[in-house]
Design an enzyme around this catalytic site. Structure first.
Site, PDB file in Angstrom:
ATOM      1  CG  ASP A  86      -1.906   1.117   1.181  1.00  0.00           C
ATOM      2  OD1 ASP A  86      -1.632   2.056   0.337  1.00  0.00           O
ATOM      3  OD2 ASP A  86      -2.916   1.183   1.876  1.00  0.00           O
ATOM      4  CG  HIS A 108      -4.618  12.753  11.416  1.00  0.00           C
ATOM      5  ND1 HIS A 108      -5.026  14.004  11.095  1.00  0.00           N
ATOM      6  CD2 HIS A 108      -3.517  12.243  10.945  1.00  0.00           C
ATOM      7  CE1 HIS A 108      -3.940  14.592  10.531  1.00  0.00           C
ATOM      8  NE2 HIS A 108      -3.305  13.464  10.241  1.00  0.00           N
ATOM      9  CG  HIS A 132      -0.760  15.813   7.314  1.00  0.00           C
ATOM     10  ND1 HIS A 132       0.342  15.314   7.276  1.00  0.00           N
ATOM     11  CD2 HIS A 132      -1.046  15.449   5.797  1.00  0.00           C
ATOM     12  CE1 HIS A 132       0.774  15.060   6.307  1.00  0.00           C
ATOM     13  NE2 HIS A 132      -0.294  15.085   5.510  1.00  0.00           N
TER      14      HIS A 132
END
Length: 772
Positions: free
Chosen positions: A20, A135, A174
């Site tokens: 991935d 997150h 982020h």
């Protein structure tokens, strides 16, 4: 007591079990490389080592729902096919049979650190953990994050220790939307995040990541988002954001604990962030936060995917926590236009909520400029274009990190941290360990030659002090002593300062910052040639007789002093980049010991710790307070500050406006700058002649990179553990899956879907896989 370091080798167990490209960068080597570098530099050995423990499920429940915790617990029994299927139901997440164990260790490590700091077992510390957490939401894993380590720690601190005000600083590249959603209506937690945003085209693609989102209900003003709308932000941009946005609000908030979500994907070379901040910048940022909360600072690893940049940045952060002097910042200290625009927008959004901004020049929120188009689609992971962009960033980082290591070798830690010159012995004076009394003095003939033109130096005591001060200046500039303090006879204070200036220039110092507080006149024979920046606080009026001779009236309140330090002194100091800072507290300086200590602590950064403080011999307790902060201790907590007086605010605003054209770190808006043309660098500096900073290394790839975005739009699984990211479960209204794993009501999801269809490039991925 000291700096705690918390980690556990088991946190390296979880790894990706299938191919991935989006998730492969969140690897165990992030932890092991950072830890090994700490050992190589001798930093682990200087820390108080704490063993991480697994968090209990009750502790996880401080933030997360029982159903979600059960889902993660169940991954221990899944095979690879089942793990992959479950992972695919979230956005940029992978599970491993050891994920539950690792994630509980990560939370437990942060709780161990918070306990150590709040019980006084440690001053501060770093939790070196994975998986990261900022997150993660109440019932949704997201962006490599399983449990929200920092949010759980904040709730733990409030419930166990009764804390009322906690500051969370998230410098990951982020947006930590998980932390924001958890605390957005809570006035007890001030959450600051800067993040790559690019007008909403970068993950997690949320409008609430923009500057206009300031919180909900009673939490309005306690969410502070600073969106970076272009890549390539440098040291000057980050420091400007701290000085003009974060620190004024943080001091007004007066936190009892500081938690740092320390993501180093905001450092140079990282494929995620594509920013250009060098490792020493994180030393400076950490050092600027230490004066808050009495130094109770807990740093927690979040992102960071360029292993060398990550490891060096972690080391710099630990050195700051240990109280080591910082390596001077590299690069030109000129914020770029895009950074100034973002700073202006967040100040405008926050001004209604904070008195520290209301008396400053805060322009209305501007409409953000659109990014220029390079005329090509953004590259996708695995493509030659994507690989080329990542290789260019890595090559630029290799050059920058090589230069950083060279400078690190050229600036070793001085053998003596702090030396002090006393005119007499005071039995009540308690100096910190490692502070040495300066006994060596300049030779008699040399000293007399320096002192001969000064009548006030004729006394034996004054000559003795002068000889030691001259030797101390020699030691600081030769790298044998980091900083020093000298108690001088009041009658000889001005002449001692003059001699220190002349000695510094004689020894080859190129730039001297002289900060005088109180009634000391500038020597008449000092040349105004740019080598000496003279800043006097306590004069009759506010005036800039030149760009290097600045006077500030005596300040009337603690808030005024803070506004002066953050909005004038530090921007000037960082822009000037002095070889030595001379701080002279003259007659009638009016500073309390805690205020003087704060001033000295904040000035350690711009000069790389090279400070000589001159104080009156009648104030031994002041000398002791300065010795503590210059040797690396946190200054005493200020507590609630009085507001800046209107008269002081007007004087400071007048000086900033007058000086900003020359001193670019004073700028807080870019309204006077023309927008960059299509062919011009998107990171043009506010000063045209230096608009490209840091040299021309790989400029075409690092300064004009395309916007690279990707949107997965997946959320948590239906069934047990599913739910809204704020914890509510919507079982009646049909739902659409929004970005970043957020469950949206039907009307909002439809609006987001329309917006998504209107931007065809959003299927292309962000500047790298994974998001923290």
């Amino acid at each position: 007591m000291g700096t705690a370091l918390v980690y556990h080798e088991d946190m390296a167990m979880a790894r990706l079990l299938w191919d991935d490209p989006e998730c492969e960068i969140e690897c165990p080597e992030r932890l092991t490389t950072a830890l090994e570098r700490l050992r190589q530099r001798g930093l682990e050995q200087r820390c108080l080592r704490l063993e991480a423990r697994e968090a209990t499920e009750a502790e996880l429940g401080l933030v997360h729902s029982p159903d979600y915790v059960a889902v993660v617990r169940g991954t221990q029994a899944l095979d690879t096919t089942e793990l992959r299927a479950l992972s695919g139901q979230y956005d940029a997440v992978y599970f491993h049979p050891s994920t539950f164990h690792c994630a509980r260790l990560a939370v437990g490590a942060v709780l161990q650190l918070v306990d150590a700091v709040l019980t006084g077992a440690a001053h501060n510390g770093l939790a070196l953990v994975r998986p990261p957490g900022h997150h993660s939401q109440q019932a949704v894993a997201n962006g490599f994050c399983v449990f929200n380590n920092v949010a759980i720690a904040a709730e733990h601190a409030r419930r166990k220790y009764g804390l009322k005000r906690i500051l969370i600083v998230d410098w990951d590249v982020h947006h930590g939307q998980g932390i924001q959603y958890i605390f957005e209506d809570d006035p007890g937690v001030l959450y600051f995040s800067w993040h790559r945003y690019e007008h909403g085209h970068f993950w997690p693609f949320l409008p609430e990541s923009d500057a206009g989102m300031t919180g909900q209900g009673p939490g309005q003003g306690f969410t502070v988002n600073l969106p970076w709308n272009q890549v390539g932000m440098e040291n000057a941009d980050y420091v400007a954001a701290f000085l003009h946005v974060l620190l004024p609000l943080a001091f007004e908030f007066d936190p009892e604990l500081v938690l740092i979500s320390a993501g180093f994907d905001s450092a140079i070379g990282d494929p995620e962030g594509q920013m250009r901040a060098t490792p020493e910048c994180f030393h400076h940022l950490t050092q600027l936060l230490v004066p808050l909360a009495g130094g109770r600072v807990c740093t927690v690893l979040e992102g960071g995917y360029h292993l060398e940049s990550l490891a060096e940045s972690v080391c710099m952060t630990v050195r700051a926590l240990l109280g080591d002097p910082a390596l001077p910042l590299s690069g030109t200290m000129v914020p770029c236009w895009s950074a100034l625009e973002s700073i202006q927008r967040v100040r405008a959004a926050q001004a209604p909520h904070w008195t520290s901004l209301q008396l400053q020049d805060v322009a209305p929120m501007p409409r953000p400029r659109a990014c220029s188009s390079e005329g090509r689609p953004p590259p996708t992971p695995g493509s030659p274009e994507y690989a080329g962009a990542a290789a260019a960033a890595a090559a630029e980082a290799a050059v920058a990190l090589s230069s950083f290591l060279d400078r690190l070798r050229l600036h070793p830690q001085p053998p003596v941290r702090t030396a002090i010159v006393l005119t007499s012995t005071d039995d009540n004076l308690v100096l910190p360990p490692g502070v040495v009394q300066q006994e060596r003095s300049a030779q008699g003939e040399e000293m007399e030659a320096w002192a001969r033109p000064r009548v006030a130096m004729a006394q034996d005591v004054s000559l003795t002090v002068l000889g030691k001060v001259l030797t101390l200046v020699d030691g600081i500039l030769d790298g044998q002593v980091s900083n020093g303090i000298a108690a001088t006879p009041t009658s000889a204070a001005g002449d001692t300062l003059d001699m220190a200036i002349q000695r510094g220039l004689y020894l080859g110092a190129q730039r001297l910052l002289c900060l005088v507080v109180g009634q000391l006149d500038r020597p008449s024979d000092l040349a105004d040639d740019g080598r000496i920046l003279w800043l006097n606080i306590g004069s009759q009026k506010a005036e800039a007789l030149s760009m290097f001779h600045i006077s500030v009236p005596k300040l009337r309140a603690t808030g005024s002093l803070l506004s002066c330090i953050l909005g004038l002194v530090l921007p000037l100091a960082y822009g000037f980049k002095p070889d030595l800072v001379l701080v002279a507290l003259g007659p009638s300086h009016g500073l309390e010991d805690t205020h003087a200590a704060l001033l000295a602590a904040m000035l350690r950064g711009p000069s790389g710790g090279r400070i000589l403080a001159l104080v009156q011999e009648s104030r031994p307790q002041l000398a002791e307070a300065l010795a503590r902060v210059l040797s690396g201790e946190a200054p005493p907590r200020l507590g609630p500050c009085s507001m800046t007086s209107l008269e002081d605010a007007q004087c400071l605003n007048h000086l900033r406006r007058q000086l900003a054209p020359r001193w670019k770190m004073l700028q807080v808006a870019d309204s006077a700058a023309p927008p960059p043309s299509l062919g011009q660098s998107r990171l043009s500096r506010a000063q045209p002649e230096v608009h490209v900073r840091g040299g021309g290394t790989l400029a075409t790839s690092s300064l004009c990179r395309p916007v690279m975005t990707r949107r997965r739009g997946n959320a948590g699984p239906e069934g047990p553990g599913a739910g809204g990211l704020r914890g509510h479960r919507e079982t009646v209204v049909p739902r659409l899956r929004g970005s970043a794993g957020r469950v949206l009501p039907a009307c909002q999801g439809a609006a987001e879907l329309v917006d998504h269809l209107a931007v065809p490039s959003r299927r292309a991925r962000g500047s790298a896989p994974g998001r923290l």
